[in-house]
Design an enzyme around this catalytic site. Sequence first.
Site, short mmCIF file in Angstrom:
data_model
loop_
_atom_site.label_atom_id
_atom_site.label_comp_id
_atom_site.label_asym_id
_atom_site.label_seq_id
_atom_site.Cartn_x
_atom_site.Cartn_y
_atom_site.Cartn_z
N THR A 1 0.83 -1.21 0.00
CA THR A 1 0.00 0.00 0.00
C THR A 1 0.86 1.26 0.00
O THR A 1 0.38 2.33 -0.35
CB THR A 1 -0.92 0.03 1.24
OG1 THR A 1 -0.13 -0.25 2.40
CG2 THR A 1 -2.03 -1.00 1.13
N ASP A 2 2.14 1.13 0.39
CA ASP A 2 2.93 2.35 0.58
C ASP A 2 3.19 3.10 -0.72
O ASP A 2 3.17 4.33 -0.76
CB ASP A 2 4.24 2.08 1.34
CG ASP A 2 5.17 1.09 0.68
OD1 ASP A 2 4.74 0.37 -0.24
OD2 ASP A 2 6.34 1.04 1.10
N ALA B 1 15.03 -11.95 4.12
CA ALA B 1 13.87 -12.45 4.86
C ALA B 1 12.68 -11.51 4.79
O ALA B 1 11.66 -11.74 5.43
CB ALA B 1 14.26 -12.68 6.33
N GLY B 2 12.81 -10.43 4.02
CA GLY B 2 11.71 -9.46 3.92
C GLY B 2 11.56 -8.61 5.16
O GLY B 2 10.47 -8.12 5.47
N LEU B 3 12.65 -8.41 5.90
CA LEU B 3 12.60 -7.67 7.16
C LEU B 3 13.38 -6.36 7.07
O LEU B 3 13.75 -5.77 8.07
CB LEU B 3 13.14 -8.54 8.30
CG LEU B 3 12.40 -9.88 8.48
CD1 LEU B 3 13.07 -10.73 9.54
CD2 LEU B 3 10.93 -9.64 8.83
N SER B 4 13.62 -5.91 5.85
CA SER B 4 14.20 -4.58 5.59
C SER B 4 15.64 -4.43 6.05
O SER B 4 16.01 -3.42 6.66
CB SER B 4 13.34 -3.47 6.21
OG SER B 4 12.07 -3.49 5.63
N SER C 1 18.10 -3.88 4.06
CA SER C 1 18.69 -2.78 3.29
C SER C 1 18.29 -1.43 3.86
O SER C 1 19.12 -0.51 3.94
CB SER C 1 18.28 -2.89 1.81
OG SER C 1 16.89 -2.84 1.65
N GLU D 1 17.52 4.45 -2.55
CA GLU D 1 17.21 3.10 -3.02
C GLU D 1 16.49 3.13 -4.37
O GLU D 1 16.74 2.30 -5.24
CB GLU D 1 16.38 2.34 -1.99
CG GLU D 1 16.31 0.86 -2.31
CD GLU D 1 16.09 -0.02 -1.09
OE1 GLU D 1 15.83 -1.22 -1.30
OE2 GLU D 1 16.18 0.46 0.05
N ASP E 1 9.60 1.10 4.69
CA ASP E 1 10.71 0.45 5.38
C ASP E 1 11.64 1.46 6.04
O ASP E 1 12.03 1.32 7.20
CB ASP E 1 11.51 -0.42 4.41
CG ASP E 1 10.69 -1.57 3.86
OD1 ASP E 1 9.57 -1.80 4.36
OD2 ASP E 1 11.15 -2.22 2.91
#
Length: 387
Positions: A38-39, A126-129, A131, A163, A175
């Site tokens: 949604t972001d 792992a999709g946990l940000s 970066s 990014e 993120d």
Amino acid sequence: MGEAVAETVGERFRELYGADAEGVWAAPGRVNLIGEHTDYNDGFVMPFALPHQAVAAVSRRDDGILRLHSADVAAGPVELRVADLAPGSDTSWTAYPSGVVWALREAGHELTGADVHLASTVPSGAGLSSSAALEVVVALALNDLYSLGLRGWQLARLCQRAENVYVGAPVGIMDQTASACCEAGHALFLDTRDLSQRQIPLDLAAEGMRLLVVDTRVKHSHSEGEYGKRRAGCEKGAALLGVDALRDVPYAGLDAALERLGDEEEVRRLVRHVVTEDERVERVVSLLESGDTRAIGPVLVEGHASLRDDFRISCPELDLVVDTALDSGALGARMTGGGFGGSAIVLVEAGDVDAVTKAVEDAFAAAGLKTPRVFGAVPSAGARRLV
């Protein structure tokens, strides 16, 4: 724990660069409770910071040189000239911190170089940000050292630009804002259009619950291209509906909007996910603020079904986590992050943690998959100076 980590990272900095760092900073990874994809549609999200963090020891330089080193890379420091930094010039891990330096300079801030040593406990892929944590910790350090006076949301914007433009990844603002702005014991209700924020208390332990993160330890290779396709499809939907972003399609008007899209089946699915997901975020906020925390479980499940069936970014491993957890008594579960692998979150009663964890591990073993990494997620502090 922060002091010990700072001391270790500071010692390594001294070994690498022959002098003490001017300071040590930390920025966390995040898990998103609700509000997926949604972001970049100007919508609502609700992440919270994890205890896992990127830590940076940093000192200024005045000779235009940027030296970067990571504890996770078996090599010496990488040396770059800040004047030479440009989008596309760096394709290794260093693009994340060097992109931040580029973005700060592009915004008119005079940076004359830095020595940086980084270490991170945020699981990569792992999709946990992981970066975003790297970007934000470097941005905060440079903000402090160069007295730039930027606030958390401003640093997040610059990190997103780094990014998007420098690294070339079309990510939204969630993120970086989560890493920069979250508070311990709270989830962050963020309006990604105007960046207005509300800290929503989230103390699951006090109510006898836990939130587990299940890292499937898989990442399907087509994820990046598919992310870009979804974003383009959402932009197409907004254009066809004559709105600035899908955030502007009211939930009450969703059926009429879908009718107007006619036979654009893929766009219809994307629009339906985004509009219903924004409504789910608002519902979770309302439930948490009214103290009806357990009732968010079914909303998480709705969110997973939407990501699986409408947005089509789940995968067999994520579905296996969600289905197994729910069959084992979890209150709710859903994939979190960009999709095609990465992690799922599972809301459980405190007494069911071991049983649900074992059920998921057994299901992965039976399917011939690597054992997933399961850990408790506690809403933690956002970016800050440690030393």
